[in-house]
Write an enzyme that holds these catalytic residues in place. Structure first.
Site, PDB file in Angstrom:
ATOM      1  N   GLY A 259      27.319 -10.388  -4.219  1.00 47.65           N
ATOM      2  CA  GLY A 259      26.930 -10.236  -2.821  1.00 47.65           C
ATOM      3  C   GLY A 259      25.495 -10.678  -2.582  1.00 47.65           C
ATOM      4  O   GLY A 259      24.745 -10.969  -3.522  1.00 47.65           O
TER       5      GLY A 259
ATOM      6  N   ARG B 222      21.083  -6.803  16.679  1.00 52.37           N
ATOM      7  CA  ARG B 222      21.300  -7.936  15.786  1.00 52.37           C
ATOM      8  C   ARG B 222      20.915  -9.225  16.497  1.00 52.37           C
ATOM      9  O   ARG B 222      21.318  -9.461  17.641  1.00 52.37           O
ATOM     10  CB  ARG B 222      22.766  -8.004  15.359  1.00 52.37           C
ATOM     11  CG  ARG B 222      23.038  -9.017  14.259  1.00 52.37           C
ATOM     12  CD  ARG B 222      22.587  -8.502  12.905  1.00 52.37           C
ATOM     13  NE  ARG B 222      23.459  -7.464  12.385  1.00 52.37           N
ATOM     14  CZ  ARG B 222      23.191  -6.751  11.290  1.00 52.37           C
ATOM     15  NH1 ARG B 222      22.079  -6.952  10.610  1.00 52.37           N
ATOM     16  NH2 ARG B 222      24.028  -5.805  10.875  1.00 52.37           N
TER      17      ARG B 222
ATOM     18  N   GLN C 123      17.288  -7.353  13.974  1.00 52.71           N
ATOM     19  CA  GLN C 123      17.745  -7.472  12.602  1.00 52.71           C
ATOM     20  C   GLN C 123      18.537  -8.756  12.339  1.00 52.71           C
ATOM     21  O   GLN C 123      19.354  -9.188  13.150  1.00 52.71           O
ATOM     22  CB  GLN C 123      18.576  -6.238  12.224  1.00 52.71           C
ATOM     23  CG  GLN C 123      17.747  -4.969  12.237  1.00 52.71           C
ATOM     24  CD  GLN C 123      18.508  -3.728  11.831  1.00 52.71           C
ATOM     25  OE1 GLN C 123      18.339  -2.670  12.433  1.00 52.71           O
ATOM     26  NE2 GLN C 123      19.339  -3.815  10.811  1.00 52.71           N
TER      27      GLN C 123
ATOM     28  N   CYS D  91      17.548  -0.757   4.919  1.00 55.72           N
ATOM     29  CA  CYS D  91      16.542  -1.824   4.911  1.00 55.72           C
ATOM     30  C   CYS D  91      15.530  -1.683   6.042  1.00 55.72           C
ATOM     31  O   CYS D  91      14.319  -1.838   5.835  1.00 55.72           O
ATOM     32  CB  CYS D  91      17.220  -3.188   4.984  1.00 55.72           C
ATOM     33  SG  CYS D  91      18.468  -3.331   6.280  1.00 55.72           S
TER      34      CYS D  91
ATOM     35  N   GLY E 113      21.831  -8.859   6.920  1.00 54.25           N
ATOM     36  CA  GLY E 113      22.058  -7.430   6.732  1.00 54.25           C
ATOM     37  C   GLY E 113      23.532  -7.061   6.794  1.00 54.25           C
ATOM     38  O   GLY E 113      23.927  -5.998   6.334  1.00 54.25           O
TER      39      GLY E 113
ATOM     40  N   ARG F 274      22.575   8.931   0.656  1.00 55.62           N
ATOM     41  CA  ARG F 274      21.212   9.013   1.196  1.00 55.62           C
ATOM     42  C   ARG F 274      20.871  10.372   1.788  1.00 55.62           C
ATOM     43  O   ARG F 274      19.751  10.861   1.634  1.00 55.62           O
ATOM     44  CB  ARG F 274      20.994   7.925   2.253  1.00 55.62           C
ATOM     45  CG  ARG F 274      20.878   6.526   1.687  1.00 55.62           C
ATOM     46  CD  ARG F 274      20.791   5.509   2.794  1.00 55.62           C
ATOM     47  NE  ARG F 274      20.809   4.142   2.272  1.00 55.62           N
ATOM     48  CZ  ARG F 274      21.131   3.078   2.982  1.00 55.62           C
ATOM     49  NH1 ARG F 274      21.482   3.216   4.262  1.00 55.62           N
ATOM     50  NH2 ARG F 274      21.121   1.881   2.445  1.00 55.62           N
TER      51      ARG F 274
ATOM     52  N   HIS G 177      14.061  -8.819   8.920  1.00 57.61           N
ATOM     53  CA  HIS G 177      14.131  -7.871  10.034  1.00 57.61           C
ATOM     54  C   HIS G 177      12.760  -7.724  10.685  1.00 57.61           C
ATOM     55  O   HIS G 177      11.736  -7.684   9.992  1.00 57.61           O
ATOM     56  CB  HIS G 177      14.580  -6.499   9.544  1.00 57.61           C
ATOM     57  CG  HIS G 177      16.019  -6.430   9.129  1.00 57.61           C
ATOM     58  ND1 HIS G 177      16.912  -7.452   9.335  1.00 57.61           N
ATOM     59  CD2 HIS G 177      16.718  -5.424   8.528  1.00 57.61           C
ATOM     60  CE1 HIS G 177      18.107  -7.084   8.866  1.00 57.61           C
ATOM     61  NE2 HIS G 177      18.003  -5.865   8.376  1.00 57.61           N
TER      62      HIS G 177
ATOM     63  N   ASN H 184      14.662  -8.425   4.625  1.00 58.01           N
ATOM     64  CA  ASN H 184      15.571  -7.289   4.464  1.00 58.01           C
ATOM     65  C   ASN H 184      16.329  -7.302   3.151  1.00 58.01           C
ATOM     66  O   ASN H 184      16.764  -6.249   2.670  1.00 58.01           O
ATOM     67  CB  ASN H 184      16.564  -7.243   5.622  1.00 58.01           C
ATOM     68  CG  ASN H 184      17.308  -8.548   5.810  1.00 58.01           C
ATOM     69  OD1 ASN H 184      16.704  -9.570   6.144  1.00 58.01           O
ATOM     70  ND2 ASN H 184      18.609  -8.532   5.599  1.00 58.01           N
TER      71      ASN H 184
END
Length: 345
Positions: free
Chosen positions: A14, A243, A157, A130, A161, A101, A250, A323
């Site tokens: 990725g 976006r 952004q 990010c 991302g 998180r 970003h 990012n």
């Protein structure tokens, strides 16, 4: 003699996984052996690392046998499935998804903000979102010196991302527009959502799904993660995440209210002295951060610093970072470096 470590990258093919590989190589991380893991779909691909060719393996629980550090960036469901398996086999997991998180027992770490990991027995460490990482890097020195009561952020952004597919779709749509064709949209704002919109020559005010309160999950990540990283539940945080048709980098417009009075010069100096942050603020010469110039760089760039016209304790900042680098891969590798420095592994 320098101690070396067995490292695994989960999600190696990725966009973030590739950047993790590059950061390990660039920073000459002390690696004994490295394993590149992915889903069955990407298994068998070849990856070059330090002059050697490695074959990407399909991730299985036994893939983590003998691994010291596992860097995860393959989606939350994958982390939930495989991170505990990696821990069972002795690895420390640094996870770049949102899976852990907000777990109260899992440290959420930006090394420039929090040098010491809370709870040395914890074997899973979360890498923040990010957009959160770059913002807290710039805000932490202000909070330390002047205190902070409120943060309002609007993000701009990049499509990276949302993964390699979103990058490819932006490029395809741009070509379609040039050829007067209808742009095909299948990725954004959310691949699994009912509706999709073109990003080329467009702005989409949605990143991730909407929560019941009208905020998107991306916005709630920024709100909740900022409070956790800065250890301040009383800090008021609001976010709007958007976006843009930018490939990498970003940008954020941030308004902060400080607890104590400060001058523009003091705010600029605090940011200039902060680790991992570079002040780029000379409006008379049109010098300010932009995502195109920040692409591929490690630093968080800050400019357009202004004192609010109605609130002497209020300041406006423009914050830009890559990012995929500081917003993901670099921060993960820095966490691993901090664990070595702290003799945790």
């Amino acid at each position: 003699m320098v101690k070396t470590y067995n490292v695994a990258i989960m999600g190696a093919t990725g966009a973030v996984g590739q950047q993790m590989k590059e950061q390990l190589e660039k920073r000459d991380f002390p690696i004994k052996d490295i394993v590149f893991l992915s889903s069955s779909r990407s298994a068998g691909k070849e990856i070059e690392f330090k002059g050697k060719t490695f074959t990407v393996q399909e991730a299985k629980p036994e893939s983590f046998k003998g691994i010291d550090i596992a860097l995860f960036s393959a989606g939350g469901s994958i982390s939930e499935e495989f991170a505990p398996e990696a821990v069972k086999r002795g690895a420390i997991v640094i996870d770049n998804t949102s899976a852990f998180r907000m777990d109260k027992d899992v440290p959420l770490v930006v090394p420039e903000v929090k040098q010491k990991r809370s709870g040395s027995s914890q074997r899973i460490i979360a890498n923040p979102n990010c957009s959160t990482i770059q913002m807290v890097c710039a805000l932490q020195p202000l909070k330390e010196q002047f205190g902070m009561t409120k943060v309002v952020v609007s993000t701009y952004q990049a499509v990276s991302g949302a993964g390699i597919g979103a990058i490819n779709e932006l490029k395809a749509q741009a070509a379609d527009f040039d050829n007067a064709k209808d742009a095909q949209a299948e990725m954004l704002p959310v691949k699994s959502a009912k509706n999709h919109y073109p990003i080329a020559f467009n702005v989409i005010p949605q990143i991730d799904q909407f929560a019941d309160n009208g905020y998107t999950l991306e916005e709630m990540k920024m709100i909740n993660e900022t409070k956790k990283i800065m250890h301040d539940d009383s800090l008021a945080v609001a976010a709007t995440c958007v976006r843009l048709p930018v490939v990498t980098g970003h940008s954020e417009s941030v308004y902060v209210e400080l607890s104590r009075a400060a001058t523009i010069a003091q705010v600029k100096q605090a940011i200039k002295d902060a680790p991992g942050v570079e002040l780029m603020d000379d409006p008379s010469n049109q010098i300010y951060p932009m995502p195109l110039m920040a692409a591929g760089l490690d630093e968080v760039f800050v400019g357009r610093i202004r004192q609010d016209l109605d609130n002497p304790n209020g300041f406006h900042l423009w914050i830009v970072a890559d990012n995929l680098v500081k917003g993901a891969a670099l921060n993960s590798v820095q966490i691993a470096e901090a664990l070595i420095e702290e003799n945790v592994i």
